[in-house]
Motif scaffolding. Sequence first.
Motif, PDB file in Angstrom:
ATOM      1  N   ALA A 147      64.743  63.587  -7.747  1.00  0.00           N
ATOM      2  CA  ALA A 147      65.092  62.194  -8.033  1.00  0.00           C
ATOM      3  C   ALA A 147      64.474  61.793  -9.375  1.00  0.00           C
ATOM      4  O   ALA A 147      63.416  62.291  -9.747  1.00  0.00           O
ATOM      5  CB  ALA A 147      64.589  61.284  -6.916  1.00  0.00           C
ATOM      6  N   GLY A 149      62.198  60.463 -11.739  1.00  0.00           N
ATOM      7  CA  GLY A 149      60.898  59.804 -11.839  1.00  0.00           C
ATOM      8  C   GLY A 149      60.546  59.607 -13.300  1.00  0.00           C
ATOM      9  O   GLY A 149      61.423  59.490 -14.153  1.00  0.00           O
ATOM     10  N   ALA A 153      64.200  55.771 -14.315  1.00  0.00           N
ATOM     11  CA  ALA A 153      65.001  54.861 -13.483  1.00  0.00           C
ATOM     12  C   ALA A 153      64.780  53.409 -13.866  1.00  0.00           C
ATOM     13  O   ALA A 153      65.626  52.557 -13.573  1.00  0.00           O
ATOM     14  CB  ALA A 153      64.669  55.073 -12.008  1.00  0.00           C
ATOM     15  N   SER A 236      60.719  55.039  -7.989  1.00  0.00           N
ATOM     16  CA  SER A 236      61.179  56.321  -8.516  1.00  0.00           C
ATOM     17  C   SER A 236      60.095  57.382  -8.413  1.00  0.00           C
ATOM     18  O   SER A 236      60.395  58.558  -8.170  1.00  0.00           O
ATOM     19  CB  SER A 236      61.652  56.173  -9.966  1.00  0.00           C
ATOM     20  OG  SER A 236      60.570  55.962 -10.852  1.00  0.00           O
ATOM     21  N   TYR A 239      60.210  58.620  -4.760  1.00  0.00           N
ATOM     22  CA  TYR A 239      61.374  59.469  -4.494  1.00  0.00           C
ATOM     23  C   TYR A 239      61.259  60.801  -5.248  1.00  0.00           C
ATOM     24  O   TYR A 239      61.673  61.849  -4.740  1.00  0.00           O
ATOM     25  CB  TYR A 239      62.665  58.758  -4.878  1.00  0.00           C
ATOM     26  CG  TYR A 239      63.121  57.729  -3.870  1.00  0.00           C
ATOM     27  CD1 TYR A 239      63.148  58.030  -2.508  1.00  0.00           C
ATOM     28  CD2 TYR A 239      63.537  56.459  -4.266  1.00  0.00           C
ATOM     29  CE1 TYR A 239      63.576  57.086  -1.590  1.00  0.00           C
ATOM     30  CE2 TYR A 239      63.961  55.521  -3.350  1.00  0.00           C
ATOM     31  CZ  TYR A 239      63.985  55.836  -2.007  1.00  0.00           C
ATOM     32  OH  TYR A 239      64.400  54.909  -1.091  1.00  0.00           O
ATOM     33  N   ASP A 240      60.732  60.757  -6.452  1.00  0.00           N
ATOM     34  CA  ASP A 240      60.497  61.978  -7.212  1.00  0.00           C
ATOM     35  C   ASP A 240      59.621  62.933  -6.405  1.00  0.00           C
ATOM     36  O   ASP A 240      59.944  64.119  -6.231  1.00  0.00           O
ATOM     37  CB  ASP A 240      59.825  61.613  -8.539  1.00  0.00           C
ATOM     38  CG  ASP A 240      59.492  62.816  -9.406  1.00  0.00           C
ATOM     39  OD1 ASP A 240      58.646  63.646  -8.989  1.00  0.00           O
ATOM     40  OD2 ASP A 240      60.025  62.923 -10.516  1.00  0.00           O
TER      41      ASP A 240
END
Length: 267
Positions: A147, A149, A153, A236, A239-240
């Motif tokens: 995702a 990072g 984002a 972010s 999620y990263d």
Amino acid sequence: MSAIDPQRYEMIKVSVSDGIATLVLSNPARKNAVNRQMHTELERIWDDIDADDDVRVAILTGDAGTFCAGTDLGGQQKQNNEGRRGRPRTRPARRIFWNMLDCEKPIIAKVRGYAYGLGVNLALACDLVYAAESAKLCDSHVKHGIAPGDGGAALWPLLIGFHRAKELILTGDPIGGRKAADIGLINYALPDDELDGAVDAMARKLADGPPLAISYGKLSVNTMLKQMMAGAFETSLAYDQLTLYTQDHKEGANAFMEKRKPKFTGS
């Protein structure tokens, strides 16, 4: 004489001349990809720049004709194969970007070659971004099953709008320096032989300007920027880290190292 000790840095070449600090990301065998040592040095160097009264402006660039290819996926692959230990760590990434935004000296990115993944977001976190027309800029996280990072984002939508940002972040497709300038992602795209002169001229202009007014002007704008990006940045980062523990990321890293197309499964 500068108070910055270049000996403290192994992966960043540091030089200071007449008020201008030049910071060269240096891992040329991996297109200046960020390994753990370089990451640690990027976390602390902005404090050193801030503390040095002889420095009025910093230039961030890359060694051997390229800016930074992102995170060193060789290190990521090693962690994937050995098994990740301990809790996911978000503080190091947070420290780099907040320290850049809080650094009271203006920072100019000079981009040649590749600025991918973490590399492109390091450039965009600078106060001004100059690139060669031939440069390639890309938030490439998705290509490796990660995702987005590293601030992308948050930074990309603020710079170029939500729809353009989502197209580039969700596809991981690179864009050239000229297009990046045309859509407002960076300040200027120039022929390669004009890039050094343009960056040097702007650095000299800032170094000769009123240092307190310039510093406080930067900090005032960045106060708003930090407020606007804080929520997306923290999300972010989480999620990263989550996607680093997935099979898709293992596949993405292995495919990159093996120079083949990845086969993602959503697991």
